[in-house]
Write a protein that holds these residues in place. Sequence first.
Motif, PDB file in Angstrom:
ATOM      1  N   ILE A  69       0.829  -1.208   0.000  1.00 25.44           N
ATOM      2  CA  ILE A  69       0.000   0.000   0.000  1.00 25.44           C
ATOM      3  C   ILE A  69       0.860   1.253   0.000  1.00 25.44           C
ATOM      4  O   ILE A  69       0.607   2.210  -0.749  1.00 25.44           O
ATOM      5  CB  ILE A  69      -0.948  -0.016   1.214  1.00 25.44           C
ATOM      6  CG1 ILE A  69      -1.964  -1.160   1.062  1.00 25.44           C
ATOM      7  CG2 ILE A  69      -1.671   1.321   1.361  1.00 25.44           C
ATOM      8  CD1 ILE A  69      -2.838  -1.381   2.276  1.00 25.44           C
TER       9      ILE A  69
ATOM     10  N   GLN B  67       2.392   1.761  -3.468  1.00 21.98           N
ATOM     11  CA  GLN B  67       1.415   2.196  -4.474  1.00 21.98           C
ATOM     12  C   GLN B  67       1.017   3.657  -4.265  1.00 21.98           C
ATOM     13  O   GLN B  67       0.747   4.363  -5.234  1.00 21.98           O
ATOM     14  CB  GLN B  67       0.204   1.269  -4.446  1.00 21.98           C
ATOM     15  CG  GLN B  67       0.538  -0.120  -4.980  1.00 21.98           C
ATOM     16  CD  GLN B  67      -0.661  -1.043  -5.047  1.00 21.98           C
ATOM     17  OE1 GLN B  67      -1.782  -0.680  -4.681  1.00 21.98           O
ATOM     18  NE2 GLN B  67      -0.445  -2.268  -5.504  1.00 21.98           N
ATOM     19  N   ILE B  68       0.990   4.097  -3.026  1.00 18.21           N
ATOM     20  CA  ILE B  68       0.763   5.522  -2.774  1.00 18.21           C
ATOM     21  C   ILE B  68       1.956   6.338  -3.280  1.00 18.21           C
ATOM     22  O   ILE B  68       1.795   7.382  -3.919  1.00 18.21           O
ATOM     23  CB  ILE B  68       0.521   5.775  -1.278  1.00 18.21           C
ATOM     24  CG1 ILE B  68      -0.803   5.149  -0.841  1.00 18.21           C
ATOM     25  CG2 ILE B  68       0.532   7.277  -0.959  1.00 18.21           C
ATOM     26  CD1 ILE B  68      -1.038   5.185   0.656  1.00 18.21           C
TER      27      ILE B  68
ATOM     28  N   SER C  80       6.476  -2.662  -5.792  1.00 20.28           N
ATOM     29  CA  SER C  80       5.113  -2.901  -5.311  1.00 20.28           C
ATOM     30  C   SER C  80       4.590  -4.262  -5.772  1.00 20.28           C
ATOM     31  O   SER C  80       3.897  -4.950  -5.011  1.00 20.28           O
ATOM     32  CB  SER C  80       4.177  -1.778  -5.762  1.00 20.28           C
ATOM     33  OG  SER C  80       4.039  -1.754  -7.169  1.00 20.28           O
TER      34      SER C  80
ATOM     35  N   THR D 235      -7.791  -7.373   2.694  1.00 17.24           N
ATOM     36  CA  THR D 235      -7.406  -5.961   2.744  1.00 17.24           C
ATOM     37  C   THR D 235      -6.786  -5.517   1.430  1.00 17.24           C
ATOM     38  O   THR D 235      -7.084  -4.430   0.921  1.00 17.24           O
ATOM     39  CB  THR D 235      -6.422  -5.727   3.903  1.00 17.24           C
ATOM     40  OG1 THR D 235      -7.062  -6.051   5.147  1.00 17.24           O
ATOM     41  CG2 THR D 235      -5.945  -4.279   3.944  1.00 17.24           C
ATOM     42  N   LEU D 236      -5.917  -6.352   0.866  1.00 16.69           N
ATOM     43  CA  LEU D 236      -5.281  -6.001  -0.409  1.00 16.69           C
ATOM     44  C   LEU D 236      -6.302  -5.906  -1.536  1.00 16.69           C
ATOM     45  O   LEU D 236      -6.193  -5.035  -2.407  1.00 16.69           O
ATOM     46  CB  LEU D 236      -4.204  -7.026  -0.757  1.00 16.69           C
ATOM     47  CG  LEU D 236      -2.849  -6.829  -0.079  1.00 16.69           C
ATOM     48  CD1 LEU D 236      -1.913  -7.979  -0.434  1.00 16.69           C
ATOM     49  CD2 LEU D 236      -2.230  -5.489  -0.466  1.00 16.69           C
TER      50      LEU D 236
ATOM     51  N   TRP E  56      -8.292  -2.721  -1.046  1.00 17.30           N
ATOM     52  CA  TRP E  56      -7.420  -1.605  -1.393  1.00 17.30           C
ATOM     53  C   TRP E  56      -7.265  -1.498  -2.913  1.00 17.30           C
ATOM     54  O   TRP E  56      -7.280  -0.394  -3.475  1.00 17.30           O
ATOM     55  CB  TRP E  56      -6.052  -1.764  -0.738  1.00 17.30           C
ATOM     56  CG  TRP E  56      -4.994  -0.885  -1.339  1.00 17.30           C
ATOM     57  CD1 TRP E  56      -4.024  -1.250  -2.234  1.00 17.30           C
ATOM     58  CD2 TRP E  56      -4.836   0.523  -1.124  1.00 17.30           C
ATOM     59  NE1 TRP E  56      -3.257  -0.174  -2.578  1.00 17.30           N
ATOM     60  CE2 TRP E  56      -3.735   0.938  -1.917  1.00 17.30           C
ATOM     61  CE3 TRP E  56      -5.499   1.454  -0.347  1.00 17.30           C
ATOM     62  CZ2 TRP E  56      -3.291   2.255  -1.936  1.00 17.30           C
ATOM     63  CZ3 TRP E  56      -5.055   2.771  -0.363  1.00 17.30           C
ATOM     64  CH2 TRP E  56      -3.969   3.161  -1.157  1.00 17.30           C
ATOM     65  N   THR E  57      -7.089  -2.628  -3.581  1.00 22.40           N
ATOM     66  CA  THR E  57      -6.946  -2.627  -5.037  1.00 22.40           C
ATOM     67  C   THR E  57      -8.149  -1.976  -5.697  1.00 22.40           C
ATOM     68  O   THR E  57      -8.007  -1.158  -6.618  1.00 22.40           O
ATOM     69  CB  THR E  57      -6.761  -4.071  -5.549  1.00 22.40           C
ATOM     70  OG1 THR E  57      -5.546  -4.604  -5.013  1.00 22.40           O
ATOM     71  CG2 THR E  57      -6.690  -4.106  -7.070  1.00 22.40           C
TER      72      THR E  57
ATOM     73  N   ALA F 244     -10.561   0.115  -4.241  1.00 24.86           N
ATOM     74  CA  ALA F 244     -10.761   1.517  -3.853  1.00 24.86           C
ATOM     75  C   ALA F 244      -9.682   2.422  -4.426  1.00 24.86           C
ATOM     76  O   ALA F 244      -9.970   3.516  -4.940  1.00 24.86           O
ATOM     77  CB  ALA F 244     -10.785   1.631  -2.324  1.00 24.86           C
ATOM     78  N   SER F 245      -8.429   1.983  -4.390  1.00 25.27           N
ATOM     79  CA  SER F 245      -7.335   2.829  -4.861  1.00 25.27           C
ATOM     80  C   SER F 245      -7.372   3.019  -6.371  1.00 25.27           C
ATOM     81  O   SER F 245      -7.024   4.095  -6.879  1.00 25.27           O
ATOM     82  CB  SER F 245      -5.987   2.236  -4.438  1.00 25.27           C
ATOM     83  OG  SER F 245      -5.769   0.971  -5.049  1.00 25.27           O
TER      84      SER F 245
END
Length: 286
Positions: free
Chosen positions: A42, A45-46, A63, A228-229, A232-233, A235-236
């Motif tokens: 995360i 990726q940010i 990443s 979680t990943l 996150w994938t 939403a991000s």
Amino acid sequence: MALTLCLRSVSQRVYTGPRSQPGRRGSRWFRLIPWVFVALTIGLQIAWVLVPDSARVVITAASVTAFFLASVTHAFMSRGLVWTLGFFSITLAFGWLIEFLGTTTQFPFGEYEYTNALGGAVLSVPILIPMAWSMVAYPMLLAVQRLSTTSLGVAIIGGWLLMSWDLFLDPQMVGEGYWTWTTVGWQLPGIPGIPLQNFLGWWLAGMLLMFLLDRLPRKTANDSAPNTLLLWTYASNVLGAAVFFDRPTVAIWGGVAMGIVIIPWAWRLWSQPASVSYTHLDAADE
């Protein structure tokens, strides 16, 4: 004392995989290893959005590696060595073969080729590409298995989930110059430069991969890290396409297509939590 014996009996009945023996004081810390890679994924990726363009290929490689290791370590800890070797042998081999087939025959994705930007390659397929197939297939397989009890359902839903991820991935990576399309033909409105055949090919390839992976034995475990990943994938990618990359139509296409699976799955996670399979008592708990 009776309660302790009862809990231990239940624990041993539901799980006999790695790190399940009572008295392993380091097991709690050991279980944090996938979370370290989740956090690193995360964070990288940010950072990808914030760093100069010249540094992005390094962040991309890092990443992908972190995501891959998060999947590997969690699979090993929750599903054992044999399952992990089977899963990653299938996904790495499949990822390389389907991309080699694609670049040499134009089936099933269309006419494309990789540039030298992603570094080392095996027969024109960068090493990072099968790793990317493998890393994301792990949380996606676990997710679709929560939604379907049949191999056909897992194949159809899982293939769709992989294809919807590529709705975000391809425009972003083509924009970075990691691969190029020689012939485009029919395109989705709002996603120029990417052939429609590519997304249909992803669905077809994804269905085959998920069908193969569903041959592995299903095991219930604490899947919070891969879940979680995956969240996150989703939403991000929606946020990134809509806000940071100025691709609102990509955000809509990907958000809707991926949301068709992610939203029901997230609801099921919340409303029907799975039982944890590797809970046990350490010596310190007795």
